[in-house]
Every structure is written in structure tokens, then in C-alpha cells.
Design a protein around this motif. Structure first.
Motif, PDB file in Angstrom:
ATOM      1  N   SER A  33     -30.659 -19.483  23.439  1.00  0.00           N
ATOM      2  CA  SER A  33     -30.974 -20.901  23.207  1.00  0.00           C
ATOM      3  C   SER A  33     -32.269 -21.049  22.415  1.00  0.00           C
ATOM      4  O   SER A  33     -33.067 -20.113  22.299  1.00  0.00           O
ATOM      5  CB  SER A  33     -31.111 -21.642  24.545  1.00  0.00           C
ATOM      6  OG  SER A  33     -32.266 -21.199  25.228  1.00  0.00           O
ATOM      7  N   ILE A  35     -35.571 -21.491  20.350  1.00  0.00           N
ATOM      8  CA  ILE A  35     -36.267 -20.660  19.360  1.00  0.00           C
ATOM      9  C   ILE A  35     -35.674 -19.249  19.327  1.00  0.00           C
ATOM     10  O   ILE A  35     -35.489 -18.670  18.251  1.00  0.00           O
ATOM     11  CB  ILE A  35     -37.774 -20.614  19.717  1.00  0.00           C
ATOM     12  CG1 ILE A  35     -38.414 -21.990  19.466  1.00  0.00           C
ATOM     13  CG2 ILE A  35     -38.492 -19.520  18.940  1.00  0.00           C
ATOM     14  CD1 ILE A  35     -39.839 -22.125  19.979  1.00  0.00           C
ATOM     15  N   ARG A  55     -30.045 -15.871  31.740  1.00  0.00           N
ATOM     16  CA  ARG A  55     -29.361 -15.900  33.046  1.00  0.00           C
ATOM     17  C   ARG A  55     -28.015 -16.601  32.990  1.00  0.00           C
ATOM     18  O   ARG A  55     -27.108 -16.272  33.730  1.00  0.00           O
ATOM     19  CB  ARG A  55     -30.242 -16.609  34.075  1.00  0.00           C
ATOM     20  CG  ARG A  55     -31.515 -15.891  34.422  1.00  0.00           C
ATOM     21  CD  ARG A  55     -32.502 -16.843  35.058  1.00  0.00           C
ATOM     22  NE  ARG A  55     -32.800 -17.949  34.154  1.00  0.00           N
ATOM     23  CZ  ARG A  55     -33.501 -19.014  34.466  1.00  0.00           C
ATOM     24  NH1 ARG A  55     -33.985 -19.149  35.677  1.00  0.00           N
ATOM     25  NH2 ARG A  55     -33.720 -19.960  33.577  1.00  0.00           N
ATOM     26  N   LYS A  56     -27.887 -17.602  32.113  1.00  0.00           N
ATOM     27  CA  LYS A  56     -26.664 -18.425  32.106  1.00  0.00           C
ATOM     28  C   LYS A  56     -25.592 -17.722  31.285  1.00  0.00           C
ATOM     29  O   LYS A  56     -25.570 -17.803  30.051  1.00  0.00           O
ATOM     30  CB  LYS A  56     -26.976 -19.804  31.525  1.00  0.00           C
ATOM     31  CG  LYS A  56     -27.964 -20.584  32.372  1.00  0.00           C
ATOM     32  CD  LYS A  56     -28.236 -21.949  31.791  1.00  0.00           C
ATOM     33  CE  LYS A  56     -29.380 -22.618  32.536  1.00  0.00           C
ATOM     34  NZ  LYS A  56     -30.469 -23.074  31.672  1.00  0.00           N
ATOM     35  N   ASP A  81     -31.592 -11.428  34.696  1.00  0.00           N
ATOM     36  CA  ASP A  81     -32.831 -12.162  34.979  1.00  0.00           C
ATOM     37  C   ASP A  81     -33.989 -11.214  34.676  1.00  0.00           C
ATOM     38  O   ASP A  81     -34.084 -10.145  35.300  1.00  0.00           O
ATOM     39  CB  ASP A  81     -32.832 -12.586  36.459  1.00  0.00           C
ATOM     40  CG  ASP A  81     -34.005 -13.506  36.792  1.00  0.00           C
ATOM     41  OD1 ASP A  81     -35.104 -13.311  36.235  1.00  0.00           O
ATOM     42  OD2 ASP A  81     -33.807 -14.415  37.625  1.00  0.00           O
ATOM     43  N   VAL A  82     -34.856 -11.587  33.743  1.00  0.00           N
ATOM     44  CA  VAL A  82     -35.913 -10.644  33.317  1.00  0.00           C
ATOM     45  C   VAL A  82     -36.902 -10.318  34.430  1.00  0.00           C
ATOM     46  O   VAL A  82     -37.719  -9.411  34.291  1.00  0.00           O
ATOM     47  CB  VAL A  82     -36.688 -11.142  32.062  1.00  0.00           C
ATOM     48  CG1 VAL A  82     -35.791 -11.174  30.839  1.00  0.00           C
ATOM     49  CG2 VAL A  82     -37.360 -12.481  32.301  1.00  0.00           C
ATOM     50  N   GLY A 110     -38.825 -13.404  24.508  1.00  0.00           N
ATOM     51  CA  GLY A 110     -38.852 -14.866  24.312  1.00  0.00           C
ATOM     52  C   GLY A 110     -38.533 -15.653  25.567  1.00  0.00           C
ATOM     53  O   GLY A 110     -38.729 -16.871  25.608  1.00  0.00           O
ATOM     54  N   LYS A 180     -49.050 -17.365  29.569  1.00  0.00           N
ATOM     55  CA  LYS A 180     -49.106 -16.954  28.159  1.00  0.00           C
ATOM     56  C   LYS A 180     -50.401 -16.187  27.858  1.00  0.00           C
ATOM     57  O   LYS A 180     -50.410 -15.299  26.998  1.00  0.00           O
ATOM     58  CB  LYS A 180     -48.953 -18.170  27.244  1.00  0.00           C
ATOM     59  CG  LYS A 180     -47.571 -18.841  27.332  1.00  0.00           C
ATOM     60  CD  LYS A 180     -46.406 -17.898  26.991  1.00  0.00           C
ATOM     61  CE  LYS A 180     -45.117 -18.687  26.771  1.00  0.00           C
ATOM     62  NZ  LYS A 180     -43.962 -17.838  26.468  1.00  0.00           N
ATOM     63  N   ILE A 209     -42.338 -27.272  18.621  1.00  0.00           N
ATOM     64  CA  ILE A 209     -41.182 -26.997  17.755  1.00  0.00           C
ATOM     65  C   ILE A 209     -40.067 -27.969  18.110  1.00  0.00           C
ATOM     66  O   ILE A 209     -39.540 -27.945  19.232  1.00  0.00           O
ATOM     67  CB  ILE A 209     -40.705 -25.531  17.935  1.00  0.00           C
ATOM     68  CG1 ILE A 209     -41.861 -24.553  17.669  1.00  0.00           C
ATOM     69  CG2 ILE A 209     -39.508 -25.233  17.019  1.00  0.00           C
ATOM     70  CD1 ILE A 209     -42.529 -24.659  16.316  1.00  0.00           C
ATOM     71  N   THR A 212     -36.081 -28.382  20.697  1.00  0.00           N
ATOM     72  CA  THR A 212     -36.066 -27.266  21.664  1.00  0.00           C
ATOM     73  C   THR A 212     -36.299 -27.826  23.070  1.00  0.00           C
ATOM     74  O   THR A 212     -36.870 -28.910  23.234  1.00  0.00           O
ATOM     75  CB  THR A 212     -37.199 -26.244  21.393  1.00  0.00           C
ATOM     76  OG1 THR A 212     -38.465 -26.906  21.553  1.00  0.00           O
ATOM     77  CG2 THR A 212     -37.109 -25.628  20.023  1.00  0.00           C
ATOM     78  N   GLY A 214     -38.374 -26.570  25.230  1.00  0.00           N
ATOM     79  CA  GLY A 214     -39.817 -26.579  25.482  1.00  0.00           C
ATOM     80  C   GLY A 214     -40.456 -27.862  24.968  1.00  0.00           C
ATOM     81  O   GLY A 214     -41.291 -28.474  25.640  1.00  0.00           O
TER      82      GLY A 214
HETATM   83  P1  NAP Z   1     -35.554 -22.388  25.835  1.00  0.00           P
HETATM   84  O1  NAP Z   1     -34.437 -22.695  24.888  1.00  0.00           O
HETATM   85  O2  NAP Z   1     -35.459 -22.939  27.214  1.00  0.00           O
HETATM   86  O3  NAP Z   1     -35.760 -20.814  25.893  1.00  0.00           O
HETATM   87  C1  NAP Z   1     -36.083 -20.100  27.035  1.00  0.00           C
HETATM   88  C2  NAP Z   1     -35.046 -19.022  27.208  1.00  0.00           C
HETATM   89  O4  NAP Z   1     -35.476 -18.137  28.228  1.00  0.00           O
HETATM   90  C3  NAP Z   1     -33.666 -19.539  27.609  1.00  0.00           C
HETATM   91  O5  NAP Z   1     -32.700 -18.981  26.752  1.00  0.00           O
HETATM   92  C4  NAP Z   1     -33.486 -19.035  29.034  1.00  0.00           C
HETATM   93  O6  NAP Z   1     -32.119 -18.687  29.276  1.00  0.00           O
HETATM   94  C5  NAP Z   1     -34.356 -17.796  29.032  1.00  0.00           C
HETATM   95  N1  NAP Z   1     -34.849 -17.495  30.368  1.00  0.00           N
HETATM   96  C6  NAP Z   1     -35.603 -18.283  31.170  1.00  0.00           C
HETATM   97  N2  NAP Z   1     -35.841 -17.681  32.343  1.00  0.00           N
HETATM   98  C7  NAP Z   1     -35.219 -16.470  32.269  1.00  0.00           C
HETATM   99  C8  NAP Z   1     -35.095 -15.386  33.171  1.00  0.00           C
HETATM  100  N3  NAP Z   1     -35.674 -15.410  34.377  1.00  0.00           N
HETATM  101  N4  NAP Z   1     -34.395 -14.295  32.776  1.00  0.00           N
HETATM  102  C9  NAP Z   1     -33.797 -14.257  31.556  1.00  0.00           C
HETATM  103  N5  NAP Z   1     -33.891 -15.254  30.653  1.00  0.00           N
HETATM  104  C10 NAP Z   1     -34.587 -16.351  31.021  1.00  0.00           C
HETATM  105  O7  NAP Z   1     -36.938 -22.904  25.283  1.00  0.00           O
HETATM  106  P2  NAP Z   1     -37.683 -22.823  23.866  1.00  0.00           P
HETATM  107  O8  NAP Z   1     -38.457 -24.074  23.790  1.00  0.00           O
HETATM  108  O9  NAP Z   1     -36.795 -22.450  22.756  1.00  0.00           O
HETATM  109  O10 NAP Z   1     -38.744 -21.642  24.141  1.00  0.00           O
HETATM  110  C11 NAP Z   1     -38.564 -20.331  23.628  1.00  0.00           C
HETATM  111  C12 NAP Z   1     -39.890 -19.574  23.662  1.00  0.00           C
HETATM  112  O11 NAP Z   1     -40.855 -20.222  22.822  1.00  0.00           O
HETATM  113  C13 NAP Z   1     -40.544 -19.493  25.040  1.00  0.00           C
HETATM  114  O12 NAP Z   1     -41.187 -18.237  25.163  1.00  0.00           O
HETATM  115  C14 NAP Z   1     -41.570 -20.586  24.990  1.00  0.00           C
HETATM  116  O13 NAP Z   1     -42.621 -20.382  25.908  1.00  0.00           O
HETATM  117  C15 NAP Z   1     -42.035 -20.491  23.560  1.00  0.00           C
HETATM  118  N6  NAP Z   1     -42.677 -21.704  23.037  1.00  0.00           N
HETATM  119  C16 NAP Z   1     -41.920 -22.806  22.777  1.00  0.00           C
HETATM  120  C17 NAP Z   1     -42.525 -23.914  22.224  1.00  0.00           C
HETATM  121  C18 NAP Z   1     -41.723 -25.137  21.866  1.00  0.00           C
HETATM  122  O14 NAP Z   1     -42.259 -26.093  21.294  1.00  0.00           O
HETATM  123  N7  NAP Z   1     -40.437 -25.159  22.148  1.00  0.00           N
HETATM  124  C19 NAP Z   1     -43.893 -23.907  21.967  1.00  0.00           C
HETATM  125  C20 NAP Z   1     -44.632 -22.773  22.283  1.00  0.00           C
HETATM  126  C21 NAP Z   1     -44.011 -21.668  22.800  1.00  0.00           C
HETATM  127  P3  NAP Z   1     -31.457 -18.890  30.735  1.00  0.00           P
HETATM  128  O15 NAP Z   1     -31.845 -20.241  31.218  1.00  0.00           O
HETATM  129  O16 NAP Z   1     -29.995 -18.682  30.474  1.00  0.00           O
HETATM  130  O17 NAP Z   1     -32.011 -17.804  31.591  1.00  0.00           O
END
Ligand code: NAP
Ligand code: HXC
Length: 289
Positions: A33, A35, A55-56, A81-82, A110, A180, A209, A212, A214
Motif C-alpha cells: 500500500s 508509498i 499483514r493483510k 507481521d514484521v 517501509g 523514527k 505525501i 496516502t 499516513g
Molecule cells: P501505509 O500505506 O499505511 O503503509 C504502511 C504499510 O506498513 C502498510 O502496507 C501496512 O500493511 C504495513 N504494516 C504496518 N504494520 C505492519 C506490521 N506489523 N507488519 C507488516 N507490515 C506492516 O502508509 P504510508 O503513508 O504509505 O506510509 C509508508 C511509509 O512512509 C511509513 O514508513 C511511514 O512512516 C512513512 N511516511 C509516510 C508519510 C506520509 O505522508 N504518508 C510521511 C513520512 C513518512 P498491513 O496493514 O497489511 O500490515
């Protein structure tokens, strides 16, 4: 259910040589999903095969199928699950066997969890949960890939996805900022310890971003989003492709002498004002801020 945002690009303008990552295998946690999905797609468009973790299970399998079909490369879904090292190791072993027992060359940590919560309402379990996913999860996967692949194959590249939240102590984010900060520290420690074994380790810190989870969780869909925009020198929110292009650079041979850094990709936002307290109060009117 498939989320509409996690679709492949109609067209992608390559910023780098299209076979830059040819014959490589990239493992992306969180690749199902947001980023992580776009990073996986852009890596695959540069010639590599991929393993994605999350996980999903159904969402992950659907994402892998879309990524393979759009890029013509192989993408393996490896649900786990990481936070669970044995589950991670067995998912990795199974995925590598599906890829003909090849090695992982590139790891992107990620996977992350987040929510808005004031420190005076946050429970130890909530704090621990985010630390466990982001920081402990990045360590578990790094160790697992190092043991199973990098140590036997002359090295590899790790890219940890971080955030700038802790630079200025953003409100409602003590848990995510602490997690982080630990991720960025891990980047430096592993870069030093594993450098002479051919392993490069870097962090990439996205700003807000759009499109998303986040971004949505941190108020991107709220009326306060305009206030967030005003704090970004480049005067726009980032795109998932902005992050993916920076990631391609960091994992590619173009960055072969880059290790232990945190590259911030946020339009210059970290240098301007942090989230104002008034903004935070509106996002969480129930908090005592
Ligand atoms: P996201 O789509 O929710 O991505 C998070 C991913 O992590 C999901 O695919 C989720 O999949 C997986 N995940 C969560 N817990 C997990 C676990 N215990 N084991 C395995 N997988 C797990 O959110 P995103 O906004 O794109 O964020 C992606 C990355 O960018 C993250 O590291 C976030 O901190 C970073 N970031 C995002 C932003 C932003 O603006 N979006 C800004 C700064 C940093 P499941 O739910 O299927 O496990
Ligand atoms: C306060 C909360 C909370 C909330 C959970 N908790 N949600 N506390 N406010 N909204 C706390 C509770 O104490 C809870 O314990 C504990 O967390 C564990 O919650 P669970 O739901 O049991 O955990 P889990 O199923 O492991 O889910 C983890 C999660 C969830 C982080 C809570 O949101 C998740 O899976 N997120 C993954 C997707 C995600 O967050 N993506 C965004 C990444 S963006 P109790 O006792 O209540 O059970 C990102 C952006 C960074 O990282 C920077 C942007 C600039």
C-alpha cells in the motif's frame, strides 16, 4: 478490499536508465500500500523482481498481482507481521524459494504504524506498538535479510523509510517521532557495522505525501491541510512517485558511496515551522493541549 489509491501508474516517465535494477531482487515491507506500493512499482519498472510484506494477506496478494501485471516483472506476496521474527524468516524463505532461491539485493523497511495521540493520553501499549512496528520491525527484517542473503552474497542495500517528525518535536506524535528517531539511529549503526561486508544502509524521510494513509491520519483530509501546505517551501505536497524516484537513486549503483545518511524528501518543509499548537488542538479537540 482493494484501495483505489493503490493502482499502478497509467504512465511512468523513467528518471533513470530503465534496466538500472535489472537482475536484482527487492524486498519491500509495507509494499502492499501507499508509498511502499509505489516504491515497489517504480523499482520493478527499473527491471527488478520484488517481494512485498504486510499483514493483510488479501490486499497484499492483490497488490502483487497488479504490480506484476503492470510491470511484467515478478512480485511475490509474503504475508507476515514484521514484529514476529520467526514469521518474517519463514515468509522470506518461502518467497525466495518461489523466486528460484535467488537472494535479496535490496531491502526497504517501509512498514509502519501511526495515529494522532497526545502524550498525556498515550498508553505504554500504544507507544510500544509503534516502536515495535517501525523500529523493532526494521531491525528484525534487516537481521533476517542480512543472515539469509547479504552475508552469503557479498552484501546488499538497506533503505529505511523514516520521518522528520522528531526534528522539531511535532505535537501528537511522541510515539511515531521516537520510533523514527530509532530507525535513523539504526541506519547509522548498521551502516558502520556492516559497511565492510558490502552493505550500504540509508534512511529516506518523506514529508507529507498526498494520497496516502499516513497523510490522511495526520490531517491531510482535514481543513487544516491548507495550513500544512503553507509551511512547505516548494508549495506543494509530495507525491508517492517523488519518494519512489529518490528511493531508486539511493538503492542504485549511482549511490554506491552513500551510506549512513538520511535523505529528506519533503520540499524543504522540515526547515520551516513545526505543526502549530492551534492546528494540533483542532485535529484533536479532545486533547488537553
Ligand atoms: P501505509 O500505506 O499505511 O503503509 C504502511 C504499510 O506498513 C502498510 O502496507 C501496512 O500493511 C504495513 N504494516 C504496518 N504494520 C505492519 C506490521 N506489523 N507488519 C507488516 N507490515 C506492516 O502508509 P504510508 O503513508 O504509505 O506510509 C509508508 C511509509 O512512509 C511509513 O514508513 C511511514 O512512516 C512513512 N511516511 C509516510 C508519510 C506520509 O505522508 N504518508 C510521511 C513520512 C513518512 P498491513 O496493514 O497489511 O500490515
Ligand atoms: C491512541 C491508540 C490508537 C489511537 C491504537 N492505539 N490506536 N492510542 N489513539 N488512535 C494504541 C492503543 O493503546 C492500543 O492498545 C495499541 O495502540 C495497539 O493497538 P492495536 O490496534 O491493537 O494494534 P495493531 O493491530 O498492531 O495496529 C497497529 C496500529 C494501526 C499502529 C494501531 O493503526 C495499524 O495497523 N497501522 C498500520 C497502518 C498505518 O498506521 N499507516 C500509516 C503509517 S504513516 P489497546 O489497549 O487499546 O488495545 C506514518 C507517518 C509518519 O507512519 C509521519 C508522517 C509525516
Amino acid at each position: 478490499m482493494t484501495e483505489s489509491r493503490d493502482v499502478c501508474l497509467d504512465s511512468y516517465q523513467p528518471m533513470f536508465r530503465e534496466n538500472l535494477l535489472q537482475n536484482q531482487v527487492a524486498l519491500i515491507s509495507g509494499g502492499g500500500s501507499g508509498i511502499g506500493f509505489r516504491i515497489t512499482e517504480v523499482f520493478m519498472r527499473h527491471g527488478c523482481d520484488a517481494i512485498i510484506m504486510g499483514r493483510k494477506e488479501q490486499r497484499l496478494r492483490e497488490a502483487a498481482a497488479r504490480l506484476s501485471s503492470a510491470t511484467g516483472r515478478t512480485c511475490i506476496a509474503a504475508p507476515c507481521d514484521v514484529r514476529q521474527s520467526e514469521m518474517v524468516d519463514s515468509a522470506l524463505r518461502e518467497a525466495l524459494s518461489k523466486l528460484g532461491n535467488r537472494h535479496v539485493n535490496i531491502l526497504v523497511n517501509g512498514a509502519a504504524g501511526n495515529f494522532l495521540c497526545a502524550a498525556d493520553s498515550l498508553t505504554p501499549k500504544g507507544f510500544r506498538t509503534v516502536l515495535d512496528i517501525d523500529a523493532v520491525g526494521s531491525f528484525i527484517l534487516s537481521r533476517c535479510v542480512y543472515d539469509r542473503c547479504f552475508s552469503k552474497n557479498g552484501g546488499g542495500v538497506i533503505l529505511n523509510i523514516s520521518a522528520t517528525l522528531y526534528y522539531k518535536g511535532d505535537v501528537l506524535q511522541a510515539h511515531a517521532g521516537a520510533a523514527k528517531a530509532a530507525v535513523d539511529a539504526l541506519t547509522r549503526h548498521l551502516a558502520v557495522e556492516w559497511g565492510d561486508r558490502g552493505v550500504r544502509v540509508n534512511s529516506l524521510s518523506p514529508g507529507p505525501i498526498e494520497d496516502t494513509e499516513g497523510f490522511d491520519k495526520l490531517g491531510g483530509k482535514s481543513p487544516m491541510a491548507q495550513r500544512m501546505l503553507q509551511a512547505i517551501p516548494l508549495a506543494r505536497f509530495g507525491t508517492r512517485t517523488d519518494i519512489a524516484n529518490a528511493a531508486v537513486f539511493l538503492v542504485s549503483p549511482a549511490a554506491s558511496y552513500v551510506s549512513g545518511i538520511t535523505m529528506v524528501v519533503d520540499g524543504g518543509a522540515w526547515m520551516t515551522v513545526a505543526v502549530p499548537m492551534s492546528h494540533a488542538r483542532k485535529l484533536m479537540p479532545s486533547s488537553k493541549l
